[in-house]
Design a protein around this motif. Structure first.
Motif, PDB file in Angstrom:
ATOM      1  N   MET A  92       0.852  -1.175   0.000  1.00 32.60           N
ATOM      2  CA  MET A  92       0.000   0.000   0.000  1.00 32.60           C
ATOM      3  C   MET A  92       0.899   1.240   0.000  1.00 32.60           C
ATOM      4  O   MET A  92       1.697   1.440   0.912  1.00 32.60           O
ATOM      5  CB  MET A  92      -0.909  -0.033   1.225  1.00 32.60           C
ATOM      6  CG  MET A  92      -1.924   1.074   1.301  1.00 32.60           C
ATOM      7  SD  MET A  92      -3.265   1.058   0.085  1.00 32.60           S
ATOM      8  CE  MET A  92      -4.077  -0.481   0.410  1.00 32.60           C
ATOM      9  N   ARG A  93       0.788   2.040  -1.019  1.00 30.05           N
ATOM     10  CA  ARG A  93       1.589   3.261  -1.153  1.00 30.05           C
ATOM     11  C   ARG A  93       0.985   4.370  -0.293  1.00 30.05           C
ATOM     12  O   ARG A  93      -0.204   4.673  -0.415  1.00 30.05           O
ATOM     13  CB  ARG A  93       1.602   3.664  -2.621  1.00 30.05           C
ATOM     14  CG  ARG A  93       2.424   4.873  -2.951  1.00 30.05           C
ATOM     15  CD  ARG A  93       2.420   5.066  -4.480  1.00 30.05           C
ATOM     16  NE  ARG A  93       3.248   6.173  -4.871  1.00 30.05           N
ATOM     17  CZ  ARG A  93       2.815   7.223  -5.558  1.00 30.05           C
ATOM     18  NH1 ARG A  93       1.540   7.295  -5.933  1.00 30.05           N
ATOM     19  NH2 ARG A  93       3.628   8.190  -5.890  1.00 30.05           N
ATOM     20  N   LYS A  94       1.785   4.970   0.572  1.00 29.10           N
ATOM     21  CA  LYS A  94       1.326   6.088   1.394  1.00 29.10           C
ATOM     22  C   LYS A  94       1.435   7.371   0.583  1.00 29.10           C
ATOM     23  O   LYS A  94       2.510   7.687   0.055  1.00 29.10           O
ATOM     24  CB  LYS A  94       2.165   6.207   2.669  1.00 29.10           C
ATOM     25  CG  LYS A  94       1.977   5.060   3.620  1.00 29.10           C
ATOM     26  CD  LYS A  94       2.837   5.246   4.858  1.00 29.10           C
ATOM     27  CE  LYS A  94       2.652   4.086   5.810  1.00 29.10           C
ATOM     28  NZ  LYS A  94       3.509   4.241   7.001  1.00 29.10           N
ATOM     29  N   VAL A  95       0.315   8.110   0.502  1.00 27.71           N
ATOM     30  CA  VAL A  95       0.235   9.295  -0.344  1.00 27.71           C
ATOM     31  C   VAL A  95      -0.298  10.481   0.454  1.00 27.71           C
ATOM     32  O   VAL A  95      -1.209  10.335   1.267  1.00 27.71           O
ATOM     33  CB  VAL A  95      -0.684   9.013  -1.559  1.00 27.71           C
ATOM     34  CG1 VAL A  95      -0.978  10.267  -2.356  1.00 27.71           C
ATOM     35  CG2 VAL A  95      -0.055   7.952  -2.456  1.00 27.71           C
ATOM     36  N   ALA A  96       0.271  11.650   0.201  1.00 23.16           N
ATOM     37  CA  ALA A  96      -0.224  12.911   0.761  1.00 23.16           C
ATOM     38  C   ALA A  96      -0.698  13.777  -0.392  1.00 23.16           C
ATOM     39  O   ALA A  96       0.040  13.974  -1.366  1.00 23.16           O
ATOM     40  CB  ALA A  96       0.882  13.612   1.534  1.00 23.16           C
ATOM     41  N   ARG A  97      -1.925  14.273  -0.304  1.00 24.64           N
ATOM     42  CA  ARG A  97      -2.500  15.134  -1.334  1.00 24.64           C
ATOM     43  C   ARG A  97      -2.866  16.475  -0.724  1.00 24.64           C
ATOM     44  O   ARG A  97      -3.058  16.586   0.480  1.00 24.64           O
ATOM     45  CB  ARG A  97      -3.724  14.483  -1.963  1.00 24.64           C
ATOM     46  CG  ARG A  97      -3.391  13.185  -2.667  1.00 24.64           C
ATOM     47  CD  ARG A  97      -4.360  12.858  -3.792  1.00 24.64           C
ATOM     48  NE  ARG A  97      -3.774  11.886  -4.674  1.00 24.64           N
ATOM     49  CZ  ARG A  97      -2.903  12.137  -5.641  1.00 24.64           C
ATOM     50  NH1 ARG A  97      -2.518  13.373  -5.877  1.00 24.64           N
ATOM     51  NH2 ARG A  97      -2.419  11.188  -6.393  1.00 24.64           N
ATOM     52  N   VAL A  98      -2.977  17.491  -1.585  1.00 26.56           N
ATOM     53  CA  VAL A  98      -3.230  18.852  -1.120  1.00 26.56           C
ATOM     54  C   VAL A  98      -4.497  19.409  -1.763  1.00 26.56           C
ATOM     55  O   VAL A  98      -4.623  19.432  -2.986  1.00 26.56           O
ATOM     56  CB  VAL A  98      -2.036  19.775  -1.441  1.00 26.56           C
ATOM     57  CG1 VAL A  98      -2.304  21.197  -0.961  1.00 26.56           C
ATOM     58  CG2 VAL A  98      -0.760  19.231  -0.809  1.00 26.56           C
ATOM     59  N   GLY A 154       3.445  10.112  -3.436  1.00 25.17           N
ATOM     60  CA  GLY A 154       3.946   9.190  -2.432  1.00 25.17           C
ATOM     61  C   GLY A 154       5.031   9.760  -1.538  1.00 25.17           C
ATOM     62  O   GLY A 154       5.804  10.624  -1.953  1.00 25.17           O
ATOM     63  N   LEU A 155       5.054   9.254  -0.320  1.00 24.42           N
ATOM     64  CA  LEU A 155       6.090   9.638   0.637  1.00 24.42           C
ATOM     65  C   LEU A 155       7.435   9.077   0.169  1.00 24.42           C
ATOM     66  O   LEU A 155       7.500   7.986  -0.404  1.00 24.42           O
ATOM     67  CB  LEU A 155       5.772   9.093   2.029  1.00 24.42           C
ATOM     68  CG  LEU A 155       4.806   9.907   2.887  1.00 24.42           C
ATOM     69  CD1 LEU A 155       3.431   9.986   2.280  1.00 24.42           C
ATOM     70  CD2 LEU A 155       4.742   9.348   4.283  1.00 24.42           C
TER      71      LEU A 155
END
Length: 161
Positions: free
Chosen positions: A1-7, A38-39
């Motif tokens: 599972m790819r950890k993702v941060a969105r804005v 992704g982080l």
């Protein structure tokens, strides 16, 4: 599972910034989406959100706020399946300039699949016929604009494409 941060980046007129993406080999298979990715290494999601925003838009003067939403998604892109755990951060900027993806900050895959960026009003999003991710973005954004950020992140439905 790819950890993702969105804005979820809002300008002073409460317009949201979305990027226009498409399959690398098929520009007609397109959609709009929030900046993010992704982080990398040991960075936090907050650090990733700010880095990705800078890389994808050149915008660095932002006030990063709370996590609005979380969702899991799975989708095909560029010949593989991506399984992601996405956190959507509220951010605000005083900039109203039309951003353009910054080629120097984009990966090779992003250069082949990001066609531009645009500020959208909530009303424009609501009337859009284009595909926008996350789905229900217009409704979700309207709630944030009317009621403010949720006390705790809202868990969105899992999206599998």
């Amino acid at each position: 599972m790819r950890k993702v941060a969105r804005v979820v980046l809002l300008d002073p007129d409460e317009r949201i910034l979305l990027l226009h993406g498409h399959e690398p080999d098929d520009p007609s298979d397109d959609w709009w989406f929030t900046p993010g990715g992704g982080l990398e290494g040991e960075e936090t999601r907050e650090e990733a959100a700010l880095r990705e925003l800078a890389e994808e838009t050149g915008i660095t003067e932002v006030e990063l706020g709370p996590v609005l939403w979380r969702r899991r998604c799975s989708f095909p892109f560029a010949g593989r399946r991506w399984d992601q755990d996405e956190w959507y951060y509220l951010a605000r900027t005083a900039s109203t300039a039309q951003p353009t993806p910054v080629a120097a900050g984009l990966t090779e895959l992003e250069r082949r699949s990001v066609a531009g960026a645009r500020w959208w009003t909530c009303q424009e999003l609501n009337q859009a016929h284009e595909t926008v991710y996350p789905t229900r973005l217009a409704e979700l954004l309207r709630r944030v604009l009317d009621e403010g950020p949720p006390a705790t992140p809202e868990i969105l439905d899992t999206e599998i494409v």
